[in-house]
Scaffold this motif. Structure first.
Motif, short mmCIF file in Angstrom:
data_model
loop_
_atom_site.label_atom_id
_atom_site.label_comp_id
_atom_site.label_asym_id
_atom_site.label_seq_id
_atom_site.Cartn_x
_atom_site.Cartn_y
_atom_site.Cartn_z
N ARG A 218 29.29 29.54 59.41
CA ARG A 218 30.05 28.88 58.35
C ARG A 218 29.39 28.95 56.99
N PRO A 219 28.06 28.75 56.85
CA PRO A 219 27.45 28.88 55.51
C PRO A 219 27.63 30.27 54.91
N ALA A 220 27.44 31.32 55.73
CA ALA A 220 27.61 32.69 55.22
C ALA A 220 29.06 32.96 54.85
N ALA A 221 30.01 32.44 55.65
CA ALA A 221 31.42 32.63 55.34
C ALA A 221 31.80 31.91 54.06
N ALA A 222 31.24 30.71 53.85
CA ALA A 222 31.52 29.98 52.61
C ALA A 222 30.98 30.71 51.39
N PHE A 223 29.78 31.25 51.51
CA PHE A 223 29.22 32.02 50.41
C PHE A 223 30.05 33.28 50.13
N LEU A 224 30.45 33.97 51.20
CA LEU A 224 31.28 35.17 51.02
C LEU A 224 32.62 34.81 50.39
N GLY A 225 33.20 33.68 50.80
CA GLY A 225 34.46 33.26 50.21
C GLY A 225 34.32 32.94 48.73
N MET A 226 33.25 32.25 48.36
CA MET A 226 33.03 31.92 46.95
C MET A 226 32.81 33.19 46.12
N PHE A 227 32.01 34.11 46.64
CA PHE A 227 31.73 35.36 45.93
C PHE A 227 33.01 36.19 45.80
N THR A 228 33.80 36.27 46.88
CA THR A 228 35.03 37.07 46.84
C THR A 228 36.05 36.48 45.89
N PHE A 229 36.20 35.16 45.90
CA PHE A 229 37.16 34.52 45.00
C PHE A 229 36.79 34.78 43.54
N MET A 230 35.52 34.63 43.21
CA MET A 230 35.10 34.86 41.83
C MET A 230 35.28 36.33 41.44
N THR A 231 34.97 37.24 42.35
CA THR A 231 35.15 38.67 42.04
C THR A 231 36.61 39.02 41.84
N SER A 232 37.47 38.52 42.73
CA SER A 232 38.90 38.81 42.61
C SER A 232 39.50 38.12 41.38
N TRP A 233 39.05 36.91 41.09
CA TRP A 233 39.57 36.20 39.92
C TRP A 233 39.20 36.92 38.62
N ASN A 234 38.02 37.48 38.56
CA ASN A 234 37.55 38.13 37.34
C ASN A 234 37.89 39.62 37.28
N ASP A 235 38.55 40.15 38.30
CA ASP A 235 38.88 41.58 38.30
C ASP A 235 39.83 41.90 37.14
N PHE A 236 39.51 42.95 36.42
CA PHE A 236 40.30 43.32 35.24
C PHE A 236 40.82 44.75 35.29
N LEU A 237 39.98 45.70 35.74
CA LEU A 237 40.33 47.11 35.63
C LEU A 237 41.54 47.47 36.48
N TRP A 238 41.50 47.16 37.79
CA TRP A 238 42.59 47.58 38.66
C TRP A 238 43.91 46.86 38.34
N PRO A 239 43.92 45.53 38.08
CA PRO A 239 45.18 44.92 37.64
C PRO A 239 45.70 45.50 36.33
N LEU A 240 44.81 45.89 35.42
CA LEU A 240 45.25 46.50 34.17
C LEU A 240 45.96 47.83 34.43
N VAL A 241 45.51 48.57 35.44
CA VAL A 241 46.10 49.88 35.73
C VAL A 241 47.43 49.73 36.44
N VAL A 242 47.51 48.84 37.43
CA VAL A 242 48.64 48.85 38.34
C VAL A 242 49.71 47.81 38.01
N LEU A 243 49.39 46.78 37.22
CA LEU A 243 50.37 45.75 36.87
C LEU A 243 50.92 46.01 35.48
N ASN A 244 52.03 45.34 35.18
CA ASN A 244 52.64 45.48 33.85
C ASN A 244 52.54 44.17 33.09
N ALA A 245 53.01 44.17 31.86
CA ALA A 245 52.88 43.00 31.00
C ALA A 245 53.73 41.83 31.47
N ASP A 246 54.75 42.07 32.27
CA ASP A 246 55.62 40.98 32.73
C ASP A 246 55.06 40.26 33.96
N ASN A 247 54.07 40.83 34.59
CA ASN A 247 53.52 40.23 35.82
C ASN A 247 52.00 40.30 35.78
#
Length: 301
Positions: A218-247
């Motif tokens: 559980r401690p390792a899973a919690a750390f992985l979840g926190m790290f993954t959430f922050m990485t996905s939340w801060n992701d910019f390059l791939w959403p910039l490429v594949v998403l549009n201005a309306d979404n």
């Protein structure tokens, strides 16, 4: 006639110079000087970590003219809610927050689940080709993300997912670093004896994973979840490429706030402050899980 031997003196009654010196050093180490420097360094690190957030909120609560003052103010102003309203009026910020929560939440859940399953399989199950398959998973970490953007975009376009959140979620459902992290932690945290005992009691492999492996990691899973959430939340390059201005996601919305000729930093940092709140909430919740898991393991040990 009886002879009396000299009374033996216990070793504790004859302190040597080394013992006296050790006692003085121990008392000095527990004195106020060491404690003062320890707490001073801790306070300095905490202040250095909190100051960027405080400065962000300080600028967000005032107007951009404060950045040109020779002596900037140190107390927040009263314009934060007005600047926040300007953020919502300038970009679809509520929609971008919802999109980021959907993307980051889904990616975090799937990454933790699949990485824990794969880590348990690589660490505790014996099957043909286990080491070669794990080596292949680790080798994918050496491939830069930028090399896969063009073929990945072509695949998303072929599926008809461009401009939709599926295109951001599906390629990130599991990560190699998550599998590697959970595998290394499972090796030490889950002994084979517990798995064999569960199998003797009639548990299937899935129940063994759920009742034996999951509580231990559980401690390792919690750390992985926190790290993954922050990485996905801060992701910019791939959403910039594949998403549009309306979404957009929240990072794309923040980019639109500073895309004009004149950058209103009070507006930008007000949006950044709003975008930071979900990350802080997740950090507090999962941080408590990490500490609880560590303390539980310490008590059991």
């Amino acid at each position: 006639m009886t002879m009396t031997s000299p009374r033996a003196t216990p070793p504790a009654a004859l302190p040597t110079k080394a013992l006296r010196r050790a006692a003085r050093n121990d008392g000095r180490s527990n004195g106020g000087r060491a404690g003062f420097w320890t707490y001073g360094l801790l306070l300095a690190f905490v202040a250095g970590s909190v100051f960027p957030f405080y400065w962000q909120f300080l600028v967000a609560s005032r107007d951009s003219s404060m950045l040109t003052d020779k002596v900037p103010p140190l107390l927040p102003g009263g314009n934060f809610f007005a600047n926040a309203q300007r953020v919502f009026d300038s970009v679809p910020f509520w929609k971008s927050l919802g999109n980021s929560l959907i993307v980051a939440g889904t990616v975090t859940f799937s990454t933790v689940l699949f990485s824990t399953l794969a880590g348990f399989a690589f660490a505790k199950l014996r099957f043909k080709g286990r080491n070669g398959l794990f080596l292949f998973v680790v080798a994918t970490l050496a491939v830069p993300t930028q090399l896969g953007i063009i073929p990945l975009y072509m695949a998303m376009a072929e599926f008809g997912w461009t401009g939709q959140l599926h295109a951001v979620i599906v390629p990130n459902l599991v990560t190699a670093i998550g599998v590697f992290w959970m595998r290394q932690y499972t090796i030490e945290a889950v002994p084979y004896e517990l798995i064999e005992a569960a199998r003797v009691d009639g548990c299937s492999m899935l129940r063994t994973f759920w009742h034996v492996c999951v509580p231990a990691v559980r401690p390792a899973a919690a750390f992985l979840g926190m790290f993954t959430f922050m990485t996905s939340w801060n992701d910019f390059l791939w959403p910039l490429v594949v998403l549009n201005a309306d979404n957009p996601t929240v990072q794309l919305a923040l980019e639109r706030l500073q895309s004009g000729y004149y950058v209103d930093y009070s507006l930008v940092l007000a949006g950044t402050t709003l975008a930071t709140i979900p990350v802080l909430i997740v950090f507090v919740l999962l941080g408590r899980q990490i500490v609880a898991g560590i303390m539980q393991g310490a008590v059991k040990g």
